[in-house]
Enzyme design. Structure first.
Site, PDB file in Angstrom:
ATOM      1  N   ILE A  84     -10.340   8.010  -0.540  1.00  0.00           N
ATOM      2  CA  ILE A  84     -10.167   6.850  -1.315  1.00  0.00           C
ATOM      3  C   ILE A  84      -9.872   5.349  -0.291  1.00  0.00           C
ATOM      4  CG2 ILE A  84      -8.369   5.443  -2.791  1.00  0.00           C
ATOM      5  CD1 ILE A  84      -9.894   7.958  -4.200  1.00  0.00           C
ATOM      6  N   GLU A 105     -19.728  -4.768  22.873  1.00  0.00           N
ATOM      7  CA  GLU A 105     -18.834  -5.842  23.355  1.00  0.00           C
ATOM      8  C   GLU A 105     -17.499  -5.804  22.469  1.00  0.00           C
ATOM      9  OE1 GLU A 105     -22.848  -7.111  24.317  1.00  0.00           O
ATOM     10  OE2 GLU A 105     -22.078  -6.278  22.429  1.00  0.00           O
ATOM     11  N   HIS A 158     -23.411 -17.297  31.623  1.00  0.00           N
ATOM     12  CA  HIS A 158     -24.597 -18.016  30.971  1.00  0.00           C
ATOM     13  C   HIS A 158     -23.925 -18.594  29.857  1.00  0.00           C
ATOM     14  CE1 HIS A 158     -25.896 -14.691  33.115  1.00  0.00           C
ATOM     15  NE2 HIS A 158     -27.087 -15.022  32.852  1.00  0.00           N
ATOM     16  N   HIS A 202     -29.703 -16.646  23.167  1.00  0.00           N
ATOM     17  CA  HIS A 202     -28.835 -16.469  24.337  1.00  0.00           C
ATOM     18  C   HIS A 202     -27.923 -17.591  24.530  1.00  0.00           C
ATOM     19  CE1 HIS A 202     -30.498 -12.633  24.004  1.00  0.00           C
ATOM     20  NE2 HIS A 202     -30.030 -11.984  25.247  1.00  0.00           N
ATOM     21  N   HIS A 210       0.833  -1.114  -0.016  1.00  0.00           N
ATOM     22  CA  HIS A 210      -0.034  -0.024  -0.042  1.00  0.00           C
ATOM     23  C   HIS A 210       0.791   1.191  -0.072  1.00  0.00           C
ATOM     24  CE1 HIS A 210      -2.446  -3.128   1.693  1.00  0.00           C
ATOM     25  NE2 HIS A 210      -3.506  -2.660   1.210  1.00  0.00           N
ATOM     26  N   HIS A 242      -3.972   2.970  -3.642  1.00  0.00           N
ATOM     27  CA  HIS A 242      -4.183   2.683  -2.439  1.00  0.00           C
ATOM     28  C   HIS A 242      -3.533   1.187  -2.199  1.00  0.00           C
ATOM     29  CE1 HIS A 242      -6.314   1.610   1.592  1.00  0.00           C
ATOM     30  NE2 HIS A 242      -6.655   0.233   0.953  1.00  0.00           N
ATOM     31  N   ARG A 245     -24.714 -19.701  34.763  1.00  0.00           N
ATOM     32  CA  ARG A 245     -25.807 -18.938  35.317  1.00  0.00           C
ATOM     33  C   ARG A 245     -26.551 -19.759  36.606  1.00  0.00           C
ATOM     34  NH1 ARG A 245     -32.063 -18.221  33.722  1.00  0.00           N
ATOM     35  NH2 ARG A 245     -32.691 -16.607  34.839  1.00  0.00           N
ATOM     36  N   SER A 291     -25.160  -9.382  36.270  1.00  0.00           N
ATOM     37  CA  SER A 291     -25.118 -10.826  35.470  1.00  0.00           C
ATOM     38  C   SER A 291     -24.061 -11.573  35.348  1.00  0.00           C
ATOM     39  CB  SER A 291     -25.934 -10.823  34.216  1.00  0.00           C
ATOM     40  OG  SER A 291     -27.221 -10.466  34.207  1.00  0.00           O
ATOM     41  N   GLY A 295     -11.629   3.756   6.325  1.00  0.00           N
ATOM     42  CA  GLY A 295     -11.793   2.302   6.775  1.00  0.00           C
ATOM     43  C   GLY A 295     -11.829   2.099   8.119  1.00  0.00           C
ATOM     44  N   PHE A 349     -22.346 -13.736  23.186  1.00  0.00           N
ATOM     45  CA  PHE A 349     -21.931 -12.426  22.864  1.00  0.00           C
ATOM     46  C   PHE A 349     -20.464 -12.242  22.421  1.00  0.00           C
ATOM     47  CE2 PHE A 349     -26.116 -11.134  24.989  1.00  0.00           C
ATOM     48  CZ  PHE A 349     -26.954 -11.458  23.506  1.00  0.00           C
TER      49      PHE A 349
END
Length: 698
Positions: free
Chosen positions: A196, A433, A483, A495, A32, A276, A542, A397, A165, A459
């Protein structure tokens, strides 16, 4: 404001940077060049005049940090490291992107001196920079909280170059919002607005006003437009003034929109996508060098006087470090206990006797491993000041809040539930997250504190790019992912993680730890903290789990797998392997099998990675090769368990998504029961030929 000294040699050095960028990419055949060319004045200004750094001591703790979030333009950094005297040679630039070189395609932390973080996946470096700025403030609070602003040896800046970007990636929103909320006045981002990307003009996908976006975050925003007079003029003085104004703004992070033209001054490929991400070609390079008044026949040409001039930054850096060291030594003399703590934490050494603070849990008790983890954190708070963290809006939690510890927050944003101050300990990431993951990496990179961050295991998908980079950089980041299975129950399949454990185990260098009970959880935290060279994930329940006798041996747990309950006769006919909440199923299945005269061993395997790191002799004592009848049970997909159970073994797993119902119902309906584990053991025994049957008559 410091005056800008910008001589003809400086201007010549900037043009040398452009030529080196063109030559290096041309020789490599890929890379680049364009951004490195147009950012040459900005990068040179940063390294020569703006940043506080000493190339002769790259690990100087008082240095400013530089993060090249736009990692694709790695030459922007490599060439400055070469010119400044960090140890890179001209031959290293000639070896760009080649096997074994110090100049890989994207900057890699720990591989090249002067590279503060591994960048390339866009947006991650920006998050790292935010984490570094947060860590700098936390460390000042630990070691020198009462010093006047700007007077502490722990005061320094974080400088970051980001591209369009970076700004387009969603993670940039998460981390920039946090930085504005935290009022990180020690952070400056230079946004290279060249319009660009690979698909040429960014107008095809980008139209929002980025500067206004950052104003909305609460940042101090400036614009330096080198195109605003209708022609392209690299006004270095204007950029210098903007940088110094950003340094002076201590109440907010600063964002400088720098309008450049990519590939300047290449006559045909400037301002194009071709500049680029690909070599300019011999003809274009020759034409550009003529514009720069350089010899087109020469490659990698660095005039001696230019290099000598650029290397003067070493002398300036040493002088700056010597001045800083006076204040630092004065601080050490006045604060010997804090100085000793600083030395220990910087070296990532744990204090003597720290494990005595770890809690223990009585066999027979019933406790969720997430709750046990919270008790571990509470117990360690007084003895490990370097340990700090929080969660993505799931404190209660995840059990990630240390009792009585203030939140890390500007005073005006503390709440009744979470009182705190700017030097606090409990982090609040909001529902961000991915941003949390990249910020944790920046904290770990900064100087030795040990960050952790929590969310639900499902997650972790949002965090995966940052987790992968933590493993790549061997950073001691701890993920508290609770969990951890269908055992979370009523929230349902959205979940309930099913594929996540083995998907995470697939990341090289990440330790995935799924403790069976509260004592294994304490031992897991101990082992994770003793490992200062890699990230770890705690997958926690949990639901309550029984505490077993035999899980409190931290050395056994640290081996990744061990015999929890052995066959009553000492020699097992079948081995039952469980992790996390399913160890309970293995223990109950053993009782059923033993009642039928089938000798069964229960192996708890909290961490596959730790077990695989043991020598063959130990692994064979836990899983004797002669015992071919085996069962693995885990509330997730079976992927990966075949290596432990073999062709004649069985895996009791979950090969589909979960459902919404109380967790005990789910385990029963999906066949995750002791009875099914026992049946699988008999099936494995039959496969090995151990099931001989009985005679039917005389």
């Amino acid at each position: 404001m410091p005056a800008l000294e910008w001589s003809d040699l400086d201007r010549q050095a900037v043009d040398v940077v452009r030529a080196l960028a063109m030559d290096a990419v041309e020789k490599a055949g890929s890379g680049h060049p364009g951004t490195a060319m147009s950012l040459a004045p900005a990068a040179y200004l940063l390294f020569q005049q703006t940043m506080r750094h000493d190339p002769s001591d790259p690990s100087w703790v008082g240095r400013d940090r530089f993060v090249l979030s736009a990692g694709h333009t790695s030459l922007t950094l490599y060439i400055q490291l070469y010119l400044s005297g960090y140890g890179l040679s001209l031959d290293d630039l000639k070896s760009l992107r080649q096997w074994g070189s110090l100049t890989p395609g994207h900057p890699e932390h720990g591989h090249t001196i002067g590279v503060e973080t591994t960048t390339g996946p866009l947006g991650q470096g920006l998050g790292n920079a935010v984490g570094m700025a947060m860590a700098a403030r936390r460390e000042r609070g630990l070691f020198d909280p009462d010093a006047a602003p700007g007077s502490s040896p722990f005061d320094h800046m974080i400088w970051c170059i980001a591209s369009e970007g970076d700004i387009e990636e969603g993670v940039s929103h998460e981390v920039s919002a946090i930085a504005g909320h935290q009022k990180l006045g020690n952070l400056v981002v230079i946004f290279d607005s060249n319009h660009i990307s690979i698909e040429d003009d960014t107008q095809i996908a980008l139209s929002e006003d980025i500067a206004k976006r950052y104003e909305a975050y609460g940042w101090h925003v400036q614009t330096v437009d080198w195109t605003d007079d209708g022609k392209y003029t690299e006004d270095v003085e204007a950029l210098h003034q903007a940088l110094e104004a950003a340094r002076a703004e201590t109440g907010r992070p600063s964002f400088i929109r720098l309008r450049t033209i990519i590939g300047w001054p290449a006559p045909n490929k400037q301002n194009t996508g071709k500049a680029h991400g690909s070599a300019l070609g011999a003809d274009e390079i020759a034409a550009t060098k003529k514009i720069l008044k350089q010899d087109p026949a020469k490659s990698f040409d660095v005039p001696a006087e230019v290099l000598e001039h650029a290397r003067e930054v070493v002398t300036r850096g040493r002088t700056s470090r010597a001045e800083w060291d006076k204040a630092y030594q004065s601080w050490r003399s006045a604060n010997p206990e804090r100085a000793a703590e600083f030395d220990r934490i910087s070296a990532r050494q744990l204090p003597a006797g720290w494990t005595e603070a770890l809690p223990s849990f009585e066999p027979g008790a019933s406790i969720a491993t997430r709750k046990a983890s919270g008790e571990v954190l509470n117990s360690l708070a007084p003895v490990l000041p370097e340990l700090w963290g929080g969660s993505a809006d799931l404190a209660e939690s995840n059990n990630t809040t240390m009792k009585g510890e203030p939140s890390f927050i500007p005073d005006e944003y503390q709440t009744k539930e979470f009182p705190g101050n700017r030097y606090g300990r409990t982090l609040h990431f909001g529902i961000r997250e991915h941003g949390m993951g990249s910020i944790l990496n920046g904290i770990a990179l900064h100087n030795g504190t040990r960050p952790y961050g929590g969310t639900f295991l499902v997650f972790s998908d949002y965090m995966r790019p940052a987790v992968r980079l933590a493993a790549l950089m061997q950073l001691p980041v701890t993920y508290v992912w609770t969990h951890d299975s269908i055992g979370l129950g009523e929230d349902g399949p959205t979940h309930q993680p099913v594929e996540h454990l083995w998907a995470l185990r697939a990341i090289p260098g990440l330790d995935v730890v799924r403790p069976a009970d509260a004592n294994e959880t304490a031992a897991a935290w101990r082992t994770v903290l003793e490992h200062g060279d890699r990230p770890a994930a705690l997958a926690l329940t949990r639901q309550n789990l029984p505490v077993y006798a035999g899980t409190a041996d931290a050395e056994k747990v640290a081996r990744g797998a061990y015999v929890l309950e052995d066959a009553s006769g000492g020699q097992p006919a079948v081995i039952l392997i469980g992790t996390g909440s399913e160890v309970e199923l293995a223990v109950e299945a053993r009782k059923l099998l033993e009642a039928e005269g089938i000798q069964a061993r229960v192996v708890s395997m909290p961490c596959v990675e730790w077990f695989q790191a043991q020598d063959a002799a130990y692994r064979q004592t836990v899983l004797p090769p002669a015992v071919r009848a085996r069962v693995a049970v885990e509330a997730g997909i079976a992927l990966g368990w075949r290596q432990f159970v073999g062709d004649e073994g069985e895996v009791v797993s979950l090969e589909h998504f979960g459902a919404s119902a109380p967790y005990k119902t789910l385990y029963e309906q999906f066949g995750l029961t002791a009875e099914r584990v026992a049946a699988a053991a008999k099936a494995s025994l039959a496969r090995t030929g151990a099931d001989k049957g009985e005679t039917t008559g005389n």
